[in-house]
Write an enzyme that holds these catalytic residues in place. Structure first.
Site, PDB file in Angstrom:
ATOM      1  N   GLY A   1       0.814  -1.295  -0.236  1.00 59.74           N
ATOM      2  CA  GLY A   1       0.133   0.120  -0.015  1.00 59.74           C
ATOM      3  C   GLY A   1       0.716   1.195   0.070  1.00 59.74           C
ATOM      4  O   GLY A   1       0.260   2.277  -0.378  1.00 59.74           O
ATOM      5  N   ASP A   2       1.988   1.360   0.401  1.00 57.55           N
ATOM      6  CA  ASP A   2       2.974   2.387   0.371  1.00 57.55           C
ATOM      7  C   ASP A   2       4.330   1.916  -0.121  1.00 57.55           C
ATOM      8  O   ASP A   2       5.266   2.084   0.768  1.00 57.55           O
ATOM      9  CB  ASP A   2       2.936   2.804   1.781  1.00 57.55           C
ATOM     10  CG  ASP A   2       3.509   4.587   1.899  1.00 57.55           C
ATOM     11  OD1 ASP A   2       3.802   4.842   0.705  1.00 57.55           O
ATOM     12  OD2 ASP A   2       3.741   4.887   2.879  1.00 57.55           O
ATOM     13  N   LEU A   3       4.371   1.189  -1.193  1.00 59.88           N
ATOM     14  CA  LEU A   3       5.550   0.561  -1.733  1.00 59.88           C
ATOM     15  C   LEU A   3       6.550   1.494  -2.568  1.00 59.88           C
ATOM     16  O   LEU A   3       6.914   1.438  -3.419  1.00 59.88           O
ATOM     17  CB  LEU A   3       5.182  -0.626  -2.630  1.00 59.88           C
ATOM     18  CG  LEU A   3       6.400  -1.598  -2.750  1.00 59.88           C
ATOM     19  CD1 LEU A   3       6.653  -2.057  -1.385  1.00 59.88           C
ATOM     20  CD2 LEU A   3       5.778  -2.885  -3.477  1.00 59.88           C
TER      21      LEU A   3
END
Length: 259
Positions: A166-168
């Protein structure tokens, strides 16, 4: 998206080295712990073990420092494919015990579920951040209309919900000399190409090898490169909300790729 003052290193009584992270808001540490455990449950990519969390703090393994290598990048690509394939109950589904009202970095992120990817992505991953940017004066009505038109042209998808980090971005992928580790997730159910698009946006060592190994393990639908801009709308708008005008132009450019 952690700030230096949020972190400190410590050593447990048994000698294990850990990182103690202070949550930026009540419940943030618990939300991150839920995300890390959900990713770890897939047994696909290395994730620091959670030793403790409470309302304000999270204690996790310290990742040994190392350098990325082509073989490690290929293992990461295959592992990321397995992580995504572990799935999620729906688009927007939070991790088990994770909150509906969560965060990506310090920005709010609503884990509200949906069955149709394009409709869900527009409603919960694009337009909320456009509204926040308008409220902050970063965008005006004309710019907001660009994103509304882009949302009407999002590509349809029959992909099942994937288990996303999700926050890669690059800073959340650490390398120990042999393997990649994932930290600081904003985990939720989403489209697997969104994680990959974020790697493209902010860079990743040996990215071509990562993507090639991923595609070999779990082939991506034809035309993926044409969809990168659509999947980058989410992280670019989050960065516009967090950091202002410096990302606004990139977000608008990504929206315009959709016509």
């Amino acid at each position: 998206m952690s700030e230096p003052g949020d972190l400190r290193e410590a050593v447990l009584d048994d000698g294990r080295e850990v990182v103690v992270k202070r949550g930026h808001a009540p419940g943030a540490a618990a939300a991150e712990a839920a995300g890390l455990r959900w990713l770890a449950a897939a047994d696909a990519v290395r994730v620091p073990a959670v030793h403790h969390h409470d309302r304000d703090r999270l204690v996790i393994d310290r990742v040994p420092a190392g350098r990325p290598s082509p073989p490690a990048a290929e293992r990461f690509g295959r592992g990321l494919a397995r992580l995504h394939a572990a799935g999620a109950p729906a688009f927007g589904a939070p991790p088990p015990d994770g909150p509906v009202q969560a965060w990506i970095g310090r920005a709010p992120m609503a884990n509200v579920t949906g069955d149709d990817w394009a409709a869900w992505y527009a409603e919960h991953r694009v337009l909320p951040y456009v509204r926040l940017a308008v409220d902050a004066g970063t965008f005006g009505p004309a710019e907001a209309a660009v994103f509304e038109r882009a949302c009407a042209r999002l590509p349809a998808s029959d992909e099942p919900p994937a288990r996303l980090h999700g926050d890669l971005w690059n800073g959340n992928v650490l390398w120990d000399g042999r393997e990649a580790w994932l930290i600081d997730p904003a985990a939720h159910g989403g489209h697997r190409e969104t994680d990959l698009a974020m790697l493209h946006l902010f860079g990743c060592p040996h990215l071509d090898r990562v993507v090639a190994a991923y595609d070999e393990a779990a082939p991506l639908a034809a035309g993926r490169r044409d969809r990168i801009g659509a999947h980058q709308l989410f992280p670019l708008l989050v960065h516009t909300v967090l950091f202002g005008q410096s990302y606004a132009g990139q977000a608008l450019a990504a929206a315009r790729t959709l016509g």
